[in-house]
Write an enzyme that holds these catalytic residues in place. Structure first.
Site, PDB file in Angstrom:
ATOM      1  N   SER A   1     -10.028  -0.556   7.203  1.00 52.20           N
ATOM      2  CA  SER A   1      -9.467  -0.449   5.853  1.00 52.20           C
ATOM      3  C   SER A   1      -8.760  -1.676   5.290  1.00 52.20           C
ATOM      4  CB  SER A   1      -8.510   0.734   5.778  1.00 52.20           C
ATOM      5  OG  SER A   1      -9.246   1.921   5.644  1.00 52.20           O
TER       6      SER A   1
ATOM      7  N   LYS B   1       0.865  -1.188   0.000  1.00 47.94           N
ATOM      8  CA  LYS B   1       0.000   0.000   0.000  1.00 47.94           C
ATOM      9  C   LYS B   1       0.898   1.233   0.000  1.00 47.94           C
ATOM     10  CE  LYS B   1      -3.891   1.957   2.689  1.00 47.94           C
ATOM     11  NZ  LYS B   1      -4.761   1.771   3.875  1.00 47.94           N
TER      12      LYS B   1
ATOM     13  N   SER C   1      -9.736   1.875   2.990  1.00 44.09           N
ATOM     14  CA  SER C   1      -8.856   2.640   2.133  1.00 44.09           C
ATOM     15  C   SER C   1      -7.808   1.791   1.411  1.00 44.09           C
ATOM     16  CB  SER C   1      -8.132   3.697   2.970  1.00 44.09           C
ATOM     17  OG  SER C   1      -7.306   3.071   3.944  1.00 44.09           O
TER      18      SER C   1
HETATM   19  N1  GLN Z   1     -13.238   4.142   6.546  1.00 46.99           N
HETATM   20  C1  GLN Z   1     -12.645   4.619   7.753  1.00 46.99           C
HETATM   21  C2  GLN Z   1     -12.241   6.058   7.582  1.00 46.99           C
HETATM   22  O1  GLN Z   1     -12.531   6.611   6.590  1.00 46.99           O
HETATM   23  C3  GLN Z   1     -11.465   3.766   8.128  1.00 46.99           C
HETATM   24  C4  GLN Z   1     -10.264   4.047   7.308  1.00 46.99           C
HETATM   25  C5  GLN Z   1      -9.093   3.188   7.676  1.00 46.99           C
HETATM   26  O2  GLN Z   1      -9.232   2.140   8.311  1.00 46.99           O
HETATM   27  N2  GLN Z   1      -7.924   3.654   7.290  1.00 46.99           N
HETATM   28  O3  GLN Z   1     -11.615   6.650   8.419  1.00 46.99           O
END
Ligand code: GLN
Length: 482
Positions: free
Chosen positions: A172, A73, A148
């Site tokens: 995420s 990532k 994400s």
């Molecule tokens: N969807 C959540 C957010 O927008 C979690 C994101 C994540 O785990 N990085 O913060």
């Protein structure tokens, strides 16, 4: 093929790591124009790593994953390679050092094909917040892959790499794994070093993996896990051998089913798939216990105070001075800060910085941040009481299957609800997995398995047994695996 199958093939000499690497690079060239799962691909560097891996394999100096092509990532710093974190702010940022996760994988001889697309600074659930454009779901390119870590999920699901790293602050890793039909593992907070991982919300962020199987996740975690002097929040706990207990019996395993995870808001077809998987566990010898996590409904509001507060502080470093984007011809220092940040940060990131700055400001700190921290404690307490009764907790990973690109983009609150079942796990710092169960109308569904602190081996064992019994994890998006 799974990482385990590829590793056996490399050892048997059925193909070299160089051949395998070329195979994945070809697939990236063929398919990624549509999927957009990679921000950076590094063919020359990958082939050189592959040739080194082949030499190690020949000399008998290879580790279990030497020569396996993966992707990181783009939140992990990679020395000499762009690390954008999905943001215009870091579009020209070349990291001067490697994240611990990256250097451990390099030492183990894995081959890095490139860096995967992601929501800007890991804020999002659909991968629509990337400066590099949305990622598409290989099961149906009109759908989001989740976020994400959506680039990592799409790349693994489409067979563009054997496995990939991800990070999980509120879901995420697990949410994109669920939406793309993969196995996703978010370890206990502190199990894996955060050194060199671009910070979003430091008390929640944790690195993990997206793979095709629990067996693969075990092998990858083995390489990543462990104490790191350079991350004071990494845990000084021994790392067990994650492969030994994989096939252990589930006889007598107590599975907690929180009633709050099966209530209103959960799609009926998903509930059916989840129940079917839970029945499988019963035939494997497990017993089911209904439990309650009474503060579940408070997890999202708590997270959306804690995470933005920490992000507003972490992202203050992007000031247009030290590194990253700088606006043209600033008039003075104020103008430099204002325009650099206005021009280079996306609207979701700005929304979080505004919320976080407000929540931390004098006069509001006690009402918001302190209150959120108190509720966070209550949420952890819910889990502590649950784990006094049961070994693992199960439920759906997400309330719905993959949604259409654009469908929730204009409504942040609906988007935030995608993580309703995953976020509490981060607030408590527990390990969680998502594994594929029976799809609904051709769209993948994820079962979430949550364990007690540092019980990753148990989660992997539970997941592996289901995968052995059902083979749901072997379903792949037809267009790419035909
Ligand atoms: N969807 C959540 C957010 O927008 C979690 C994101 C994540 O785990 N990085 O913060």
């Amino acid at each position: 093929m799974t990482v385990a199958e590829l590793a056996a093939g490399l050892r048997a000499g059925s193909y070299s790591s160089e051949e395998l690497t070329r195979h994945y690079l070809d697939r990236i060239a063929r398919f990624d124009a549509v999927l957009n799962s990679f921000i950076t691909v590094v063919p020359e560097r990958a082939l050189e790593q592959a040739r080194n891996a082949d030499r190690r394999l020949k000399r008998g100096e290879a580790g279990p994953l030497t020569g396996i092509p993966i992707a990181h990532k783009d939140i992990f710093c990679t020395r000499g390679l762009k690390t954008s974190c999905g943001s215009r702010m870091l579009d020209d940022f070349v990291a001067p050092y490697d994240a611990t996760v990256v250097s451990k994988m390099d030492q183990a001889g894995l081959v890095v094909l490139g860096k995967t697309n992601m929501d800007e600074f890991a804020m999002g659930s659909s991968n629509e917040n990337s400066w590099y454009g949305p990622v598409r779901n290989p099961w149906d390119t009109a759908l989001v892959p989740g976020g994400s870590s959506g680039g990592s999920a799409a790349a693994v699901a489409a067979g563009l790499c054997a496995a990939a790293t991800g990070t999980d602050t509120g879901g995420s890793i697990r949410q994109p794994a669920a939406l793309c039909g993969l196995t996703g593992l978010k370890p206990t907070y502190g199990r894996v070093s955060r050194y060199g991982m671009v910070a979003f919300a430091s008390s929640l962020d944790q690195a993990g993996v997206l793979t095709h199987s629990a067996e693969d996740a075990a092998a990858m975690l083995q390489v990543m896990a462990g104490f790191d002097l350079r991350d004071s929040t990494s845990a000084d706990e021994p790392v067990p051998d994650y492969s030994v207990g994989l096939a252990g019996s589930l006889e007598g395993l107590k599975i907690g089913l929180p009633k709050e995870y099966f209530g209103e808001g959960l799609d009926g077809a998903i509930a059916h798939s989840i129940r079917q998987a839970i029945d499988e566990f019963r035939s494997l010898g497990a017993t089911l216990v209904e439990i309650s996590l009474p503060n579940t409904a408070l997890a999202i509001p708590t997270y959306y105070v804690v995470a933005p507060a920490e992000c507003s502080s972490n992202l203050a470093r992007y000031d247009g001075v030290r590194f990253g984007y700088r606006c043209e011809a600033p008039q003075d220092l104020e103008d430099l800060y204002q325009r650099s940040r206005s021009e280079a940060l996306g609207s979701e990131v700005k929304r979080r910085i505004l919320i976080g700055t407000y929540a931390l400001s004098a006069g509001y700190y006690d009402a918001y941040y302190l209150k959120a921290q108190q509720i966070r404690r209550l949420i952890s307490e819910d889990f502590r009481q649950a784990f006094a009764q049961v070994d693992v907790i199960m439920g759906p990973t997400t309330p719905s299957t993959a949604f259409a690109i654009g469908e929730k983009a204009k409504d942040p609150v609906t988007m935030y609800l995608s993580d309703i079942y995953t976020i509490a796990v981060n607030l408590a710092g527990l390990p969680g997995m998502s594994i594929p169960v029976a799809p609904v109308s051709g769209r993948p569904v994820g079962l979430q398995i949550v364990g007690n602190y540092f019980r990753e081996a148990q989660l992997l064992n539970v997941a592996h047994r289901l995968q052995q019994a059902t083979g749901w994890h072997l379903k792949h998006p037809g267009d790419y695996w035909a």
